[in-house]
Design a protein around this motif. Structure first.
Motif, PDB file in Angstrom:
ATOM      1  N   UNK A 121       0.830  -1.203   0.000  1.00  0.00           N
ATOM      2  CA  UNK A 121       0.000   0.000   0.000  1.00  0.00           C
ATOM      3  C   UNK A 121       0.865   1.253   0.000  1.00  0.00           C
ATOM      4  N   UNK A 122       1.976   1.195   0.713  1.00  0.00           N
ATOM      5  CA  UNK A 122       2.856   2.362   0.764  1.00  0.00           C
ATOM      6  C   UNK A 122       3.487   2.627  -0.604  1.00  0.00           C
ATOM      7  N   UNK A 153      11.511  -1.363  -3.123  1.00  0.00           N
ATOM      8  CA  UNK A 153      10.346  -1.182  -3.992  1.00  0.00           C
ATOM      9  C   UNK A 153      10.308  -2.211  -5.134  1.00  0.00           C
ATOM     10  N   UNK A 164       9.087   8.030  -2.027  1.00  0.00           N
ATOM     11  CA  UNK A 164       9.252   8.172  -0.585  1.00  0.00           C
ATOM     12  C   UNK A 164       9.372   6.811   0.078  1.00  0.00           C
ATOM     13  N   UNK A 165       8.630   5.819  -0.433  1.00  0.00           N
ATOM     14  CA  UNK A 165       8.715   4.474   0.148  1.00  0.00           C
ATOM     15  C   UNK A 165      10.138   3.952   0.061  1.00  0.00           C
ATOM     16  N   UNK A 166      10.797   4.216  -1.064  1.00  0.00           N
ATOM     17  CA  UNK A 166      12.190   3.780  -1.207  1.00  0.00           C
ATOM     18  C   UNK A 166      13.056   4.476  -0.170  1.00  0.00           C
ATOM     19  N   UNK A 167      12.808   5.787   0.045  1.00  0.00           N
ATOM     20  CA  UNK A 167      13.604   6.531   1.013  1.00  0.00           C
ATOM     21  C   UNK A 167      13.357   6.057   2.449  1.00  0.00           C
ATOM     22  N   UNK A 206       1.269   4.062  -3.273  1.00  0.00           N
ATOM     23  CA  UNK A 206       0.855   5.453  -3.106  1.00  0.00           C
ATOM     24  C   UNK A 206       1.978   6.442  -3.323  1.00  0.00           C
ATOM     25  N   UNK A 207       3.182   6.084  -2.932  1.00  0.00           N
ATOM     26  CA  UNK A 207       4.306   7.004  -3.094  1.00  0.00           C
ATOM     27  C   UNK A 207       5.589   6.190  -3.203  1.00  0.00           C
TER      28      UNK A 207
END
Lengths: 250, 390
Positions: free
Chosen positions: B245-246, B261, B253-256, B249-250
């Motif tokens: 879900x994260x 990912x 930012x999820x990678x950061x 959506x983004x």
């Protein structure tokens, strides 16, 4: 007034600075954005990067995080060269990133946003099911809105959530990109106090990009940037009004 | 009257359940990830053919195996489709994230390849493919270990590709011409094949005088509910679900935040593909299985996801049920019976009688959906609140 920080002789993880950037050059297509940028963030210290809009501060942070990749230059994190590493790997090594514009995950609850911050723990720590109490001590407002969607929070609340999320990953280096931009004054003070408390209690290093002068003064060192190069640096105590006039005031 | 209503509702729900189980995988791949995968129907088809193969194996085993084969076919259909989806994601789609038009073209091409593969797959072809894979990948692996691969890769890659391709084609040709006709024959061919449901799914439950609930339909409804519950639990109750879900959506930012990912994308896509496999398994209970099976369902699946509101699981559920029930009520002519046969209502009755065939009902449903999307372009359940504007 330009004093360079003492360069470490060894690249041993114990003695190496938390982050050391040397000779970084970055281009967007053909335009040269960062020119030979070098900077050092010692362990347990707070370093502030100042400069006017568009001089390349955010680009610099994105290079450190690995969102952007520089053409030449070296980024060392605890003595290890991280240039080729992906952002998620750098995060798991211990770089916590709070980007400009917060980037809270909108359709996750505040609780989920905090829990997902623990992804950065990797193999460095154990993932917990609940948010530890320290987080609420830093940001009491979050406790009251755990089940709200992250995207429904106000700007200031989102900023606090973004910092709390980064702290959940127990970073060794916290990278903050303009944490007070567009936020009402009372919450700026809360955020400032929280960051100070984090540095004091956890002993982590902080790299801060900031325009808000009071917050800048909290840092131990400053680097001033102009047109993609570092033009001045030194202890923040030496940050005189002249310097500020030159590099910060619009 | 009541029996008719219950019967109509049941039939509508069962059409809706088929729509939903077909759309469920797409709700993840298209709804959550935003990937327009036109090969989704073909992943379904692979699930259906897996069921066919398992059924044949069970038939040859004899005993009680033909009655229980579906319990082996279900996980296998999921697994085959999921692995195929994983391969598709790793080799094609991951290079095309954020480029919907290219994804559309590439996956359409993949769907054509998969259809033709099912039509013409035979032992000589499989041997040829294995020879190619062995030569190309093992050869390259050996070279990367013992030579300076970076230096020679510019010419070594095409040379290797050509050489192993030629040898593989030769092997295919030789085995094709020298083997017996039985050996060289395609496995499935272009014609439809039949999957017979086990005996306990062939009958039905009769209530009262006229109410008939076919077991196969009941089974599909139950399967749909189980799949829905499992998907809901996976997305909302597990660590991987949270990551999915994260990332959807983004991604940046999820990678950061430290989320891998690439891995999350692969798992999400494999999950959606696996659900397509389950859908393929489910539709074998309703009719015969052919290479073009996917095309019959893919439009319906996209329709359900779009009407429900992209990215909303609950939207897909409601949309599937509404479309299913509407289709049945229109197609069976039930609507015409609701009006008293007086002169006043005659035009309305005539209207509904005109649309009371399966294909005409579909026309009307499509027209209604087009009209509906004019009023609510974001579907039944568009995301609301401040987070939408961010």
């Amino acid at each position: 007034m330009t004093t360079t920080l003492p360069a470490p002789a060894l690249q041993d993880p114990m003695t190496a600075p938390m982050l050391e950037v040397s000779g970084l050059n970055f281009y967007y297509g053909e335009s040269h954005i960062l020119r030979d940028v070098s900077m050092t963030i010692p362990k347990g210290q707070m370093v502030c990067l100042i400069g006017r809009n568009g001089v390349g501060k955010t680009t610099m942070l994105k290079n450190i995080m690995g969102v952007l990749r520089s053409r030449t230059g070296e980024i060392r994190f605890e003595g290890q060269v991280v240039n080729g590493f992906s952002p998620d790997r750098r995060a798991r090594m211990g770089i916590g990133y709070v980007p400009q514009g917060r980037e809270v995950i909108p359709r996750l609850t505040v609780r989920e946003n905090l829990i997902i911050g623990q992804e950065a723990l990797g193999s460095r720590g154990k993932v917990q099911k609940e948010v530890p109490e320290e987080i609420y001590e830093l940001f009491p407002v979050l406790k009251t809105m755990l089940d709200r969607m992250g995207g429904d929070l106000s700007g200031g609340q989102q900023q606090q959530l973004a910092i709390a999320r980064a702290i959940m990953g127990q970073p060794k280096l916290l990278v903050l990109d303009e944490p007070t931009e567009g936020i009402q004054p009372s919450i700026i003070l809360d955020i400032e106090a929280a960051v100070k408390k984090i540095v004091k209690t956890t002993g982590i290093s902080v790299l801060l990009v900031e325009q808000h002068l009071h917050f800048v003064r909290q840092a131990d060192y400053y680097y001033a940037m102009q047109r993609g190069t570092i033009v001045a640096n030194g202890p923040t105590s030496e940050l005189t009004n002249d310097v500020i006039q030159e590099f910060l005031a619009v | 009257m009541l029996e008719g209503l219950i019967g109509g509702l049941f039939n509508g729900i069962s059409i809706g359940a088929v729509l939903l189980i077909v759309a469920l995988g797409l709700a993840i791949v298209f709804g959550l990830m935003g990937v327009i995968n036109l090969a989704h129907g073909e992943l379904m088809m692979f699930g259906a053919y897996t069921t066919f193969v398992v059924q044949n194996a069970a038939k040859s085993m004899g005993g009680i195996a033909p009655d229980l084969y579906i319990f082996a076919a279900l996980p296998l259909a999921f697994l085959v489709a999921a692995l195929l989806g994983l391969l598709l994601e790793r080799t094609v789609i991951r290079y095309l994230y954020g480029r919907p038009l290219e994804t559309l073209l590439a996956t359409w091409g993949v769907s054509l390849i998969l259809i033709q593969f099912i039509r013409s797959v035979s032992w000589p072809m499989v041997i040829g493919l294995v020879v190619f894979a062995a030569l190309f990948f093992v050869g390259r692996w050996v070279l990367t270990r013992y030579t300076d691969w970076d230096r020679i890769s510019s010419w070594a890659n095409p040379v290797f590709l050509g050489l192993s391709g030629a040898i593989a084609a030769l092997t295919w040709f030789l085995t094709q011409s020298s083997g017996s006709a039985q050996f060289a024959r395609p496995w499935f061919g272009a014609r439809n094949v039949d999957v017979t449901p086990p005996s306990w799914l062939r009958g039905g439950i009769t209530l009262g005088n006229t109410l008939q609930f076919p077991s196969a339909r009941l089974f599909i409804i139950a399967l749909t509910i189980i799949c829905l519950a499992a998907v809901y639990w996976f997305l909302n109750g597990t660590a991987w679900g949270l990551r999915i879900r994260s990332v959807t959506q983004n991604r940046g930012m999820s990678a950061c935040l430290g989320i891998p990912t690439g891995q999350v994308d692969a798992i999400t896509f494999a999950l959606g593909s696996g659900l397509a496999g389950i859908a393929g398994f489910a539709v074998t209970l309703l009719g015969s299985v052919g290479p073009n099976l996917g095309g019959n369902y893919i439009v319906d699946a996209f329709m359900v996801v779009v009407v429900g509101g992209v990215g909303k699981l609950v939207g897909s559920i409601v949309a599937a049920m509404v479309i299913g029930i509407t289709t049945y009520l229109l197609g069976s002519g039930t609507m015409a019976l609701l009006f008293p046969p007086s002169d006043f209502f005659q035009p309305i009755i005539g209207f509904f009688t005109f649309f009371a065939t399966t294909s005409m009902a579909k026309v009307l449903v499509f027209a209604l959906i087009i009209a509906f999307l004019q009023v609510r372009p974001a579907g039944l359940f568009p995301p609301k609140g401040r987070s939408v504007e961010l």
